[in-house]
Design a protein around this motif. Structure first.
Motif, mmCIF file in Angstrom:
data_model
loop_
_atom_site.group_PDB
_atom_site.id
_atom_site.type_symbol
_atom_site.label_atom_id
_atom_site.label_comp_id
_atom_site.label_asym_id
_atom_site.label_seq_id
_atom_site.Cartn_x
_atom_site.Cartn_y
_atom_site.Cartn_z
ATOM 1 N N GLU A 1 60.136 25.702 16.015
ATOM 2 C CA GLU A 1 60.867 24.153 15.844
ATOM 3 C C GLU A 1 61.418 24.015 17.236
ATOM 4 O OE1 GLU A 1 63.791 24.824 12.947
ATOM 5 O OE2 GLU A 1 62.232 24.574 11.132
ATOM 6 N N PRO A 2 61.371 22.606 17.608
ATOM 7 C CA PRO A 2 61.802 22.507 19.008
ATOM 8 C C PRO A 2 62.968 23.089 19.303
ATOM 9 C CG PRO A 2 61.498 20.596 17.454
ATOM 10 C CD PRO A 2 61.412 21.648 16.596
ATOM 11 N N GLY A 3 63.176 23.507 20.614
ATOM 12 C CA GLY A 3 64.278 24.491 20.898
ATOM 13 C C GLY A 3 64.296 25.683 20.856
ATOM 14 N N ALA A 4 63.323 26.284 20.213
ATOM 15 C CA ALA A 4 63.266 27.627 19.776
ATOM 16 C C ALA A 4 62.690 28.539 21.004
ATOM 17 C CB ALA A 4 62.339 27.999 18.525
ATOM 18 N N LEU A 5 62.974 29.465 21.250
ATOM 19 C CA LEU A 5 62.649 30.539 22.145
ATOM 20 C C LEU A 5 61.823 31.720 21.758
ATOM 21 C CD1 LEU A 5 63.608 30.829 25.121
ATOM 22 C CD2 LEU A 5 64.919 32.925 24.494
ATOM 23 N N LEU A 6 60.463 31.851 22.216
ATOM 24 C CA LEU A 6 59.570 32.766 21.938
ATOM 25 C C LEU A 6 59.525 33.748 22.848
ATOM 26 C CD1 LEU A 6 57.131 33.764 20.226
ATOM 27 C CD2 LEU A 6 55.746 32.359 21.557
ATOM 28 N N ALA A 7 59.821 35.025 22.614
ATOM 29 C CA ALA A 7 59.952 36.217 23.433
ATOM 30 C C ALA A 7 58.755 37.095 23.136
ATOM 31 C CB ALA A 7 61.159 36.738 23.393
ATOM 32 N N LEU A 8 58.308 37.738 24.153
ATOM 33 C CA LEU A 8 57.096 38.485 24.234
ATOM 34 C C LEU A 8 57.575 39.700 24.817
ATOM 35 C CD1 LEU A 8 54.094 39.484 23.779
ATOM 36 C CD2 LEU A 8 53.633 38.854 26.026
ATOM 37 N N HIS A 9 58.144 40.665 24.062
ATOM 38 C CA HIS A 9 58.860 41.703 24.873
ATOM 39 C C HIS A 9 57.988 42.827 25.469
ATOM 40 C CE1 HIS A 9 62.324 40.553 22.715
ATOM 41 N NE2 HIS A 9 61.574 40.171 21.832
ATOM 42 N N THR A 10 56.876 43.297 24.671
ATOM 43 C CA THR A 10 55.799 44.180 25.190
ATOM 44 C C THR A 10 54.591 43.686 24.716
ATOM 45 O OG1 THR A 10 56.210 45.669 23.367
ATOM 46 C CG2 THR A 10 57.648 46.124 25.228
ATOM 47 N N GLY A 11 53.600 44.289 25.444
ATOM 48 C CA GLY A 11 52.167 44.117 25.002
ATOM 49 C C GLY A 11 51.248 44.493 26.198
ATOM 50 N N GLY A 12 50.002 44.522 25.916
ATOM 51 C CA GLY A 12 49.051 44.826 26.967
ATOM 52 C C GLY A 12 48.698 43.578 27.580
ATOM 53 N N ARG A 13 47.532 42.815 27.388
ATOM 54 C CA ARG A 13 47.089 41.436 27.560
ATOM 55 C C ARG A 13 47.369 40.718 26.250
ATOM 56 N NH1 ARG A 13 45.858 40.301 33.243
ATOM 57 N NH2 ARG A 13 45.816 42.061 34.320
ATOM 58 N N THR A 14 48.319 40.176 26.237
ATOM 59 C CA THR A 14 48.565 39.198 25.233
ATOM 60 C C THR A 14 48.315 37.719 25.202
ATOM 61 O OG1 THR A 14 50.476 40.703 24.728
ATOM 62 C CG2 THR A 14 50.322 38.707 23.392
ATOM 63 N N THR A 15 47.267 37.283 24.264
ATOM 64 C CA THR A 15 47.018 36.087 24.302
ATOM 65 C C THR A 15 48.140 35.132 23.341
ATOM 66 O OG1 THR A 15 44.905 36.454 24.213
ATOM 67 C CG2 THR A 15 45.394 34.394 23.536
ATOM 68 N N ILE A 16 48.610 34.059 23.914
ATOM 69 C CA ILE A 16 49.587 33.381 23.302
ATOM 70 C C ILE A 16 48.991 31.706 22.868
ATOM 71 C CG2 ILE A 16 51.704 31.914 23.127
ATOM 72 C CD1 ILE A 16 53.078 34.219 25.032
ATOM 73 N N ALA A 17 48.137 31.417 21.874
ATOM 74 C CA ALA A 17 47.508 30.197 21.583
ATOM 75 C C ALA A 17 48.304 29.325 20.937
ATOM 76 C CB ALA A 17 46.187 30.765 20.627
ATOM 77 N N ILE A 18 48.382 28.093 21.466
ATOM 78 C CA ILE A 18 49.322 26.990 20.805
ATOM 79 C C ILE A 18 48.352 25.919 20.129
ATOM 80 C CG2 ILE A 18 50.937 25.345 21.540
ATOM 81 C CD1 ILE A 18 51.121 27.959 23.893
ATOM 82 N N ALA A 19 48.620 25.575 18.991
ATOM 83 C CA ALA A 19 47.794 24.516 18.551
ATOM 84 C C ALA A 19 47.565 23.200 19.452
ATOM 85 C CB ALA A 19 48.079 24.177 17.172
ATOM 86 N N GLY A 20 46.677 22.878 19.795
ATOM 87 C CA GLY A 20 46.280 21.698 20.821
ATOM 88 C C GLY A 20 45.996 22.231 22.026
ATOM 89 N N GLY A 21 46.208 23.458 22.398
ATOM 90 C CA GLY A 21 45.880 24.273 23.720
ATOM 91 C C GLY A 21 46.959 23.872 24.770
ATOM 92 N N ILE A 22 46.763 24.657 26.002
ATOM 93 C CA ILE A 22 47.541 24.152 27.159
ATOM 94 C C ILE A 22 46.948 23.058 27.712
ATOM 95 C CG2 ILE A 22 48.418 24.687 29.081
ATOM 96 C CD1 ILE A 22 49.674 26.349 26.593
ATOM 97 N N ASP A 23 47.554 21.873 27.948
ATOM 98 C CA ASP A 23 46.781 20.861 28.299
ATOM 99 C C ASP A 23 46.673 20.467 29.982
ATOM 100 O OD1 ASP A 23 45.585 18.449 28.463
ATOM 101 O OD2 ASP A 23 47.132 17.016 27.752
ATOM 102 N N VAL A 24 46.130 21.279 30.407
ATOM 103 C CA VAL A 24 45.810 21.398 32.159
ATOM 104 C C VAL A 24 44.562 20.744 32.256
ATOM 105 C CG1 VAL A 24 47.418 23.181 32.398
ATOM 106 C CG2 VAL A 24 44.753 23.858 32.059
ATOM 107 N N PRO A 25 44.277 20.253 33.384
ATOM 108 C CA PRO A 25 42.768 19.334 33.800
ATOM 109 C C PRO A 25 41.787 20.426 33.954
ATOM 110 C CG PRO A 25 44.492 19.310 35.612
ATOM 111 C CD PRO A 25 45.373 19.968 34.360
ATOM 112 N N LEU A 26 40.611 19.972 33.524
ATOM 113 C CA LEU A 26 39.428 20.638 33.944
ATOM 114 C C LEU A 26 39.209 20.763 35.414
ATOM 115 C CD1 LEU A 26 37.000 19.265 31.213
ATOM 116 C CD2 LEU A 26 37.703 21.756 31.167
#
Lengths: 248, 213
Positions: free
Chosen positions: A95-120
């Motif tokens: 929800e808007p304003g929520a904080l997602l924290a990744l505490h530990t991992g190896g190589r972790t993928t965070i996928a967001i619906a719609g993708g990160i919108d950076v240019p090709l």
């Protein structure tokens, strides 16, 4: 938009690589863990090549300014959403304003619906760190970066609306070891976090079973059965999803 | 495709000819054709083709290969400020060959070079044609960071670092030219087969050219 509160050791925008430019010395690059990348994208109904965030180890905190559907994938992930533990390999809504924290991992993928919108750049969205292009301004993320999110697919919107309608944060279904043998690594990791953000001391490791394919699986009695299965075995038998940790 | 054992034409000409032919044939499933100095690598999508089919296709190409002549193109001029803070190893290279820095500069700017391949970094040219009198083994200890635009000598090759990077070549100068711009329609200044000459410029010119992109 995603606001970077803590960038972690090295978090970059990645996709499945920059193919076709090696003759000019351009490395393919892309996700370190392509299986995790593709599955995380599919869990949020993205094209499997969509741009994601790839985090090295942990210590990442992201604040979302908009509603979003997100999935984490990777080995040994512990994460939380506004302090509530959240498991990888399943879509969840933010929800808007929520904080997602990744505490530990190896190589972790965070996928967001719609993708990160950076240019090709040269036909890809992944970051080429050595040459400093692609991804988010050609570099790893820094505190206070604000990343744009692309438009989620209609399926992603339906998943998110379904979660809202059923008053769930995280889906009751996800991807399992029939898709990714490596998923077994997450099976008994109960992502309950102590206040300082470290995972709890774990109880003694449960017995391992051979699954006959060279991988071992932890005793299913330690896990609840899934409410739904999303894949069947190649031999036609139903997929065994006894590994799923209970939703919380 | 390894051509290092082939007799006859120089491997660079063979690689170039095979690459041209492969590009023309547009084999299904091939996603990248990467020429190197003595070999050529094909990257393919295993969902669309397989090793056997490609091996057979390459066998046919090799059996009927027509050599592509190297185009007689005008060399691309790369201005270089030699020595000083921009070429910290110029004196070492001169000393290694018992000559003077001025003689090293003269020999380096005298050469007509050919881009053998692009690799290591986007746009990094491995240049053939370095005068044997300038062949110098890599530095005993590589630098962790060589600035973008650095012109180096490593063994029998000379080249230009397009980006700041770790590097073990002897750095003899700096060019203000941008070798790789990813958002441009032609991202790499140089391509395999191109001709290159170096031209000495002053430090003042270098500073002025670096300030005006």
């Amino acid at each position: 938009m995603i606001r970077v509160r803590q960038p972690g050791i090295q978090t970059t925008v990645q996709d499945l690589g920059r193919m076709g430019w090696q003759h000019l010395g351009v490395p393919v690059g892309g996700a370190m863990d392509t299986q995790a990348h593709r599955i995380a994208n599919l869990l949020v109904a993205n094209d499997e090549r969509a741009a994601v965030l790839e985090c090295a180890l942990g210590g990442v905190a992201l604040q979302f300014t908009v509603e979003a559907l997100v999935a984490l994938a990777g080995r040994d992930v512990t994460a939380s959403l506004d302090g509530t533990p959240i498991v990888p390999w399943r879509p969840f809504r933010i929800e808007p304003g929520a904080l997602l924290a990744l505490h530990t991992g190896g190589r972790t993928t965070i996928a967001i619906a719609g993708g990160i919108d950076v240019p090709l750049v040269l036909d890809a969205r992944g970051t080429s760190l050595r040459a400093g292009f692609g991804g988010w301004h050609g570099r790893a993320l820094k505190r206070d970066d604000a990343l744009p999110i692309g438009k989620p697919s209609p399926v992603a919107e339906r998943i998110r609306e379904h979660l809202v309608g059923t008053r769930r944060t995280i889906a009751a279904w996800g991807a399992g070891p029939d898709l990714v043998p490596a998923v077994r690594c997450h099976l008994s990791r109960r992502a309950r976090l102590r206040p300082h953000g470290l995972p709890p001391h774990r109880s003694p490791t449960p017995p391992h079973h051979s699954t006959g394919n060279g991988f071992v699986r932890r005793d299913r009695r330690h896990h609840s059965a899934p409410p739904r299965r999303i894949a069947d075995r190649a031999d036609g038998r139903p997929a065994d999803h006894g590994w799923l940790p209970s939703p919380r | 495709v390894d051509v290092s054992a082939a007799n006859g034409p120089p491997s660079r000409v063979l690689v170039r000819s095979i690459a041209a032919r492969l590009a023309g044939e547009a084999l299904a499933g091939v996603v990248a054709i990467v020429p190197a100095i003595q070999s050529l690598t094909l990257h393919y999508d295993p969902r669309r083709t397989d090793f056997g089919a490609l091996r057979d296709a390459i066998g046919t190409i090799m059996a009927t290969l027509a050599l592509t002549a190297e185009p007689d193109v005008e060399p691309i001029i790369i201005p270089v400020c030699y020595g000083g803070e921009y070429g910290p190893d110029l004196d070492d290279v001169a000393a290694a060959h018992q000559t003077t820095p001025a003689a090293v500069i003269a020999a380096h700017t005298d050469g007509l070079y050919t881009v053998a391949m692009i690799g290591f970094l986007p746009g990094f040219p491995y240049l053939e044609g370095l005068a044997p009198a300038l062949h110098t083994p890599r530095r005993a200890t590589p630098r962790t960071a060589v600035p973008a635009g650095s012109v180096g000598i490593g063994g029998s090759s000379t080249g230009v670092y397009p980006f700041t990077s770790p590097g073990g070549w002897h750095i003899i100068g700096r060019t203000p030219r941008v070798l790789f711009s990813p958002t441009s329609a032609r991202p790499s200044l140089l391509q395999a087969g191109d001709r290159v000459r170096f031209a000495a410029i002053t430090e003042a010119s270098l500073r002025m050219l670096m300030a005006t992109p």
